[in-house]
Design a protein around this motif. Structure first.
Motif, PDB file in Angstrom:
ATOM      1  N   LYS A   1      -4.060   3.211  -3.980  1.00 44.23           N
ATOM      2  CA  LYS A   1      -4.207   1.804  -3.607  1.00 44.23           C
ATOM      3  C   LYS A   1      -4.439   1.620  -2.106  1.00 44.23           C
ATOM      4  CE  LYS A   1      -3.751  -0.452  -7.547  1.00 44.23           C
ATOM      5  NZ  LYS A   1      -4.939  -1.151  -8.094  1.00 44.23           N
ATOM      6  N   SER A   2      -4.183   2.655  -1.327  1.00 43.24           N
ATOM      7  CA  SER A   2      -4.501   2.538   0.096  1.00 43.24           C
ATOM      8  C   SER A   2      -5.922   3.017   0.374  1.00 43.24           C
ATOM      9  CB  SER A   2      -3.497   3.333   0.933  1.00 43.24           C
ATOM     10  OG  SER A   2      -3.708   4.714   0.775  1.00 43.24           O
ATOM     11  N   GLY A   3      -6.618   3.457  -0.671  1.00 42.98           N
ATOM     12  CA  GLY A   3      -7.982   3.939  -0.489  1.00 42.98           C
ATOM     13  C   GLY A   3      -8.037   5.384  -0.015  1.00 42.98           C
TER      14      GLY A   3
ATOM     15  N   ALA B   1     -14.598  12.651  -1.367  1.00 42.69           N
ATOM     16  CA  ALA B   1     -14.885  13.268  -2.667  1.00 42.69           C
ATOM     17  C   ALA B   1     -14.409  12.364  -3.798  1.00 42.69           C
ATOM     18  CB  ALA B   1     -14.226  14.640  -2.758  1.00 42.69           C
ATOM     19  N   ALA B   2     -13.190  11.845  -3.654  1.00 46.25           N
ATOM     20  CA  ALA B   2     -12.626  10.995  -4.704  1.00 46.25           C
ATOM     21  C   ALA B   2     -13.479   9.756  -4.926  1.00 46.25           C
ATOM     22  CB  ALA B   2     -11.193  10.582  -4.322  1.00 46.25           C
ATOM     23  N   ALA B   3     -14.083   9.237  -3.854  1.00 43.59           N
ATOM     24  CA  ALA B   3     -14.875   8.012  -3.946  1.00 43.59           C
ATOM     25  C   ALA B   3     -16.028   8.162  -4.921  1.00 43.59           C
ATOM     26  CB  ALA B   3     -15.398   7.626  -2.560  1.00 43.59           C
ATOM     27  N   GLU B   4     -16.448   9.415  -5.143  1.00 43.27           N
ATOM     28  CA  GLU B   4     -17.624   9.652  -5.985  1.00 43.27           C
ATOM     29  C   GLU B   4     -17.327  10.551  -7.183  1.00 43.27           C
ATOM     30  OE1 GLU B   4     -20.243  11.214  -2.878  1.00 43.27           O
ATOM     31  OE2 GLU B   4     -21.330   9.318  -3.101  1.00 43.27           O
ATOM     32  N   ARG B   5     -16.036  10.659  -7.543  1.00 46.60           N
ATOM     33  CA  ARG B   5     -15.660  11.391  -8.749  1.00 46.60           C
ATOM     34  C   ARG B   5     -15.783  12.913  -8.580  1.00 46.60           C
ATOM     35  NH1 ARG B   5     -18.979   8.973 -12.224  1.00 46.60           N
ATOM     36  NH2 ARG B   5     -17.798   7.361 -13.284  1.00 46.60           N
ATOM     37  N   ARG B   6     -15.940  13.374  -7.342  1.00 50.21           N
ATOM     38  CA  ARG B   6     -16.066  14.824  -7.151  1.00 50.21           C
ATOM     39  C   ARG B   6     -14.691  15.440  -6.911  1.00 50.21           C
ATOM     40  NH1 ARG B   6     -18.562  16.365  -2.677  1.00 50.21           N
ATOM     41  NH2 ARG B   6     -18.403  14.320  -1.690  1.00 50.21           N
ATOM     42  N   PHE B   7     -14.595  16.755  -7.166  1.00 44.30           N
ATOM     43  CA  PHE B   7     -13.381  17.488  -6.822  1.00 44.30           C
ATOM     44  C   PHE B   7     -13.779  18.533  -5.796  1.00 44.30           C
ATOM     45  CE2 PHE B   7     -10.049  20.743  -7.422  1.00 44.30           C
ATOM     46  CZ  PHE B   7      -8.972  19.951  -7.065  1.00 44.30           C
TER      47      PHE B   7
ATOM     48  N   PRO C   1      -5.042  -3.602  -1.186  1.00 45.18           N
ATOM     49  CA  PRO C   1      -5.306  -2.567  -2.191  1.00 45.18           C
ATOM     50  C   PRO C   1      -6.445  -2.849  -3.175  1.00 45.18           C
ATOM     51  CG  PRO C   1      -3.371  -3.836  -2.801  1.00 45.18           C
ATOM     52  CD  PRO C   1      -3.814  -4.356  -1.470  1.00 45.18           C
ATOM     53  N   ILE C   2      -7.233  -3.898  -2.970  1.00 44.13           N
ATOM     54  CA  ILE C   2      -8.393  -4.118  -3.839  1.00 44.13           C
ATOM     55  C   ILE C   2      -9.439  -3.041  -3.546  1.00 44.13           C
ATOM     56  CG2 ILE C   2     -10.311  -5.694  -4.339  1.00 44.13           C
ATOM     57  CD1 ILE C   2      -7.683  -6.735  -5.390  1.00 44.13           C
TER      58      ILE C   2
ATOM     59  N   LEU D   1       0.839  -1.196   0.000  1.00 42.45           N
ATOM     60  CA  LEU D   1       0.000   0.000   0.000  1.00 42.45           C
ATOM     61  C   LEU D   1       0.871   1.241   0.000  1.00 42.45           C
ATOM     62  CD1 LEU D   1      -2.640  -0.884   2.748  1.00 42.45           C
ATOM     63  CD2 LEU D   1      -2.771  -1.270   0.292  1.00 42.45           C
ATOM     64  N   PRO D   2       0.458   2.267  -0.716  1.00 37.82           N
ATOM     65  CA  PRO D   2       1.129   3.555  -0.556  1.00 37.82           C
ATOM     66  C   PRO D   2       0.819   4.104   0.836  1.00 37.82           C
ATOM     67  CG  PRO D   2      -0.801   3.783  -1.961  1.00 37.82           C
ATOM     68  CD  PRO D   2      -0.654   2.321  -1.662  1.00 37.82           C
ATOM     69  N   PRO D   3       1.504   5.186   1.249  1.00 35.54           N
ATOM     70  CA  PRO D   3       1.299   5.695   2.607  1.00 35.54           C
ATOM     71  C   PRO D   3      -0.181   5.881   2.934  1.00 35.54           C
ATOM     72  CG  PRO D   3       3.132   6.813   1.597  1.00 35.54           C
ATOM     73  CD  PRO D   3       2.525   5.952   0.525  1.00 35.54           C
TER      74      PRO D   3
END
Lengths: 387, 407
Positions: free
Chosen positions: B136-138, B37-43, B337-338, B22-24
């Protein structure tokens, strides 16, 4: 209000504990050794100092407070300066006012850190909240990547080349060859510099300092105290610090020195032309160029031409980082913020242990620290004079 | 310009697979808003309620006025690159196995300066569209995209670390008996999936649409431990995306209108089925999460918005869906990381929602949403007007929504 000067404040007992790449000892071991060595050099016992100031990244939960018990000190004045590359000058400023005002008579200023094979990575990932949130997860490049971005921006803005940065590194290595404590002792020429392994473009191996263990120390006291102890001592003529300067600059092309340098030179009643020796904070060479400019040795953007026109070695036309700097001696954590200051005291008091800067009477020492997010936040500088 | 990613090469049996690092992962609580925000494509960034200053990095207190109310708001994405670097030596084990890695300093038009991952087509000095992505760390991270779309841009290696593009990957869709499952399988095949496996329980029973199934039918009954075990033994090492489409919807409440058998069947489908899938497929999926050019990357769970707040008219179903959502939340933490993508749907246009008024979600709409969410690497997508409206009400005030649903 006009700032009070630093009349009567001196620095003595410059100490460097030889650096090691890695150490099995804790930070307190290194700090304690430097303190002991400074006291020995001054002929003092621990009870004779009444002020203690410490900087370190690797003390864990401890601060200067815990070290008083660890070292058996009972100071009436105590400070802990978590300002990385600016900690030396800032410690000096604090200590100078304490001894001037009589809050303390002798302040021991010490910086030291230990280093283990994984300590640098551990320190990077929790360096600051903004670093944890917003830089470390972006490639894990640490300061190499942060300074690569600043170097890239500087090169685009002012046309600096890798060769220009290389001149700084090569001259410092030349200085380091005579300095007994330098970890990097292999001669370096421009061809080797340019051919080095790339780390984070445009930064390559010889632009980076080597993290290591080590410690530095000096004592701050009034002039009459030093005289009574028969200690060779350098005078403090002026000092500045500034934090989070120019917050509206989208990327850092200058540091806080540019805000305060006129006051620095006015306090010391001198000009850049009156400086015989410059000790800059040299992690990384782009920051050296910014210091040349922002401290007034050349105009903004002209540092590349300045380094082409000058010999930066100890005996050269512009003596700079006479011990080899962190680039060649190594970066012992917070001690990197002391390295130039301790070396300047040695040069001004005739105690050089490596290359001697001929006729050095006035030295300027500057510090730069704490890449909290995208830029270094702390800048500081001091002018010291020979006795 | 991005090079087109070739189809997956045959695996080298002698090569040691790349570990699923996993990244940090560590972040401040405030910074978790980036992932939301990222989870739903928002900025979205924090915007000071008092002075409207846009903040980054995430803060507790406004950088301009010291105001302490910093709600997250969608902000403009435009920015310009001020500096770039290519990291060739990293101190972090995840990045160390992925260098060279490009980052840059980007000034956003809305104010802040962002240190961001750079898409390969972003040139020094260029204008960019800033995006928030899940790494990859979510965690939510900044990725600067070119201002204009470029050819093969989905194939950029750094972007692919943050997305789950089905192209070239093998997919298991668990419920080939449902219209949604069949539509999702077809859409994934159309999106370039290397292979689509469709789970079919009790294959001797009549299967509507059998003659036009996309992909190959495999024997899989999620209510049967042995069936899941056998399917995982056969397919576990050959699936990069698992899509659990099983939904067992029956109207009926808690105290009346539903038999215990129906309640049990709903729970079997919503909770015990995915639990079996997770136990038999999860570890293998995770172990292959960094392996090869098309590593295992996603777990997709279809769930009803009634899992967020119960609709008493579907009381038993709602309770089972709450269990399904709870399972997905834990699975998300376990499988990193899935990526665990939850697809929230309202009433589907099928025989069990005859009494619901339109709009209802069509299987084709669900399928398009799944493919789009995978391509962008999302963690959540609400499909259709009903689900989106429901989610907005839930976020506004879950208690009020519960009272609305009580009627």
């Amino acid at each position: 209000m006009i700032r009070h000067g630093y009349e009567g404040v001196v620095l003595a007992a410059p100490v460097t504990i030889p650096y090691q790449r890695h150490s099995i000892h804790g930070a307190a071991w290194w700090i304690g050794r430097a303190l002991a060595e400074a006291l020995r050099a001054a002929g003092l016992r621990p009870a004779d100092i009444d002020g203690f100031c410490c900087s370190s990244f690797s003390l864990g939960a401890d601060t200067a407070v815990g070290l008083t018990q660890h070292f058996g000190l009972s100071p009436r004045w105590l400070d802990h300066i978590p300002m990385g590359g600016a900690c030396g000058v800032v410690a000096l400023r604090r200590a100078a006012r304490a001894v001037q005002a009589g809050d303390a008579d002798i302040v021991a200023c010490v910086a030291g850190d230990t280093s283990t094979p994984d300590s640098f990575r551990q320190q990077l990932q929790s360096f600051s909240r903004f670093a944890t949130d917003a830089t470390w997860p972006y490639g894990g490049g640490g300061p190499n990547a942060s300074f690569a971005l600043l170097t890239d921006a500087y090169m685009r803005a002012y046309g600096a080349t890798r060769e220009d940065f290389g001149r700084i590194c090569v001259a410092q290595r030349q200085n380091a060859l005579a300095f007994p404590h330098a970890l990097m002792k292999r001669p370096l020429d421009l061809a080797h510099y340019l051919a080095a392994r790339p780390v984070a473009d445009p930064i390559a191996l010889f632009d980076c300092v080597m993290p290591c263990a080590g410690a530095e120390a000096f004592l701050v006291m009034r002039e009459e105290t030093a005289r009574a102890l028969s200690l060779p001592a350098a005078h403090l003529r002026g000092a500045i610090e500034r934090h989070h300067a120019f917050p509206d600059d989208p990327i850092q092309l200058r540091g806080g020195w540019a805000m305060d340098r006129d006051e620095l030179y006015a306090m010391a009643a001198t000009t850049p032309a009156g400086i015989d020796l410059l000790q800059t904070y040299d992690d990384y060479p782009v920051i050296v160029m910014m210091q040349f400019e922002d401290l007034g040795f050349c105009a903004k953007g002209e540092a590349p031409a300045f380094v082409r026109a000058h010999d930066l070695t100890a005996a050269g036309s512009f003596p700079h980082n006479s011990s080899g700097g962190q680039l060649s001696v190594g970066q012992a954590g917070a001690a990197g913020g002391y390295l130039g200051l301790v070396e300047a005291i040695r040069q001004l008091t005739g105690q050089a242990i490596g290359a001697v800067v001929p006729g050095a009477r006035t030295a300027l020492v500057s510090g730069f620290g704490m890449i909290n997010y995208d830029r270094g936040l702390c800048s500081a500088a001091a002018i010291l004079a020979a006795p | 310009m991005t090079a087109k990613l070739p189809p997956p090469a045959p695996a080298n049996p002698l090569a040691v697979p790349r570990a699923p690092l996993l990244p940090p992962t560590t972040r401040s609580r405030a910074a978790l808003g980036l992932a939301s925000a990222a989870a739903e494509r928002r900025f979205a960034l924090q915007v000071c309620a008092a002075c409207a200053a846009v903040q980054y990095p995430p803060r507790e207190v406004c950088l301009a006025c010291l105001g302490h109310h910093l709600p997250w708001r969608d902000v403009p994405r435009e920015g310009r690159v001020l500096a770039t670097t290519t990291i060739r030596i990293s101190a972090d084990p995840y990045f160390r196995t992925r260098t060279p890695w490009r980052i840059g300093t980007v000034r956003l038009a809305c104010g802040p300066v962002v240190v961001a991952h750079l898409h390969g087509d972003v040139a020094p000095g260029a204008s960019v569209r800033m995006t928030l992505r899940l790494d990859k760390s979510g965690q939510g991270v900044m990725l600067a995209m070119p201002a204009e779309d470029s050819a093969n841009m989905q194939d950029d290696p750094q972007l692919r670390e943050m997305t789950c593009d089905p192209r070239g990957r093998r997919v298991l869709v668990t419920d080939g008996r449902s219209a949604a499952g069949q539509a999702i399988a077809a859409a994934l095949q159309a999106a370039g999936a290397r292979e689509v496996f469709l789970g079919v329980a009790e294959p001797w029973r009549p299967l509507p649409g059998r003659d036009r199934l996309a992909g190959s039918a495999v024997d899989l009954d999620c209510t049967d431990e042995d069936s899941v075990r056998r399917c995982a033994a056969s397919l576990g090492g050959r699936v990069e995306i698992l899509v659990n489409t099983a939904l067992h919807v029956r109207p009926g409440g808690i105290s009346a209108g539903t038999s215990m058998a129906t309640a049990r069947a709903e729970m079997e489908c919503a909770y015990f089925g995915p639990l079996r899938l997770a136990r038999h497929f999860g570890p293998a999926l995770r172990a292959r999460a960094a392996d090869g050019t098309h590593p295992a990357c996603a777990w997709v769970g279809l769930a009803s918005v009634y899992g967020l707040a119960a609709n008493p008219a579907f009381g038993g179903f709602s309770a089972a869906q709450a269990a399904a959502l709870s399972l997905l939340q834990s699975l998300r933490a376990e499988l990193r990381p899935i990526r665990v993508l939850r697809v929230l749907t309202g009433p589907v246009d099928d025989e069990w929602h005859q009494a619901n008024p339109p709009p209802k979600v069509s299987p084709a709409a669900l399928a398009a949403a799944v493919v789009g969410a995978l391509r962008d690497g999302l963690e959540q997508v609400a499909v259709g007007d009903v689900a989106q409206d429901f989610l907005a009400r839930f976020r506004d005030n879950p208690d009020t929504l519960a009272r609305e649903l009580a009627g």
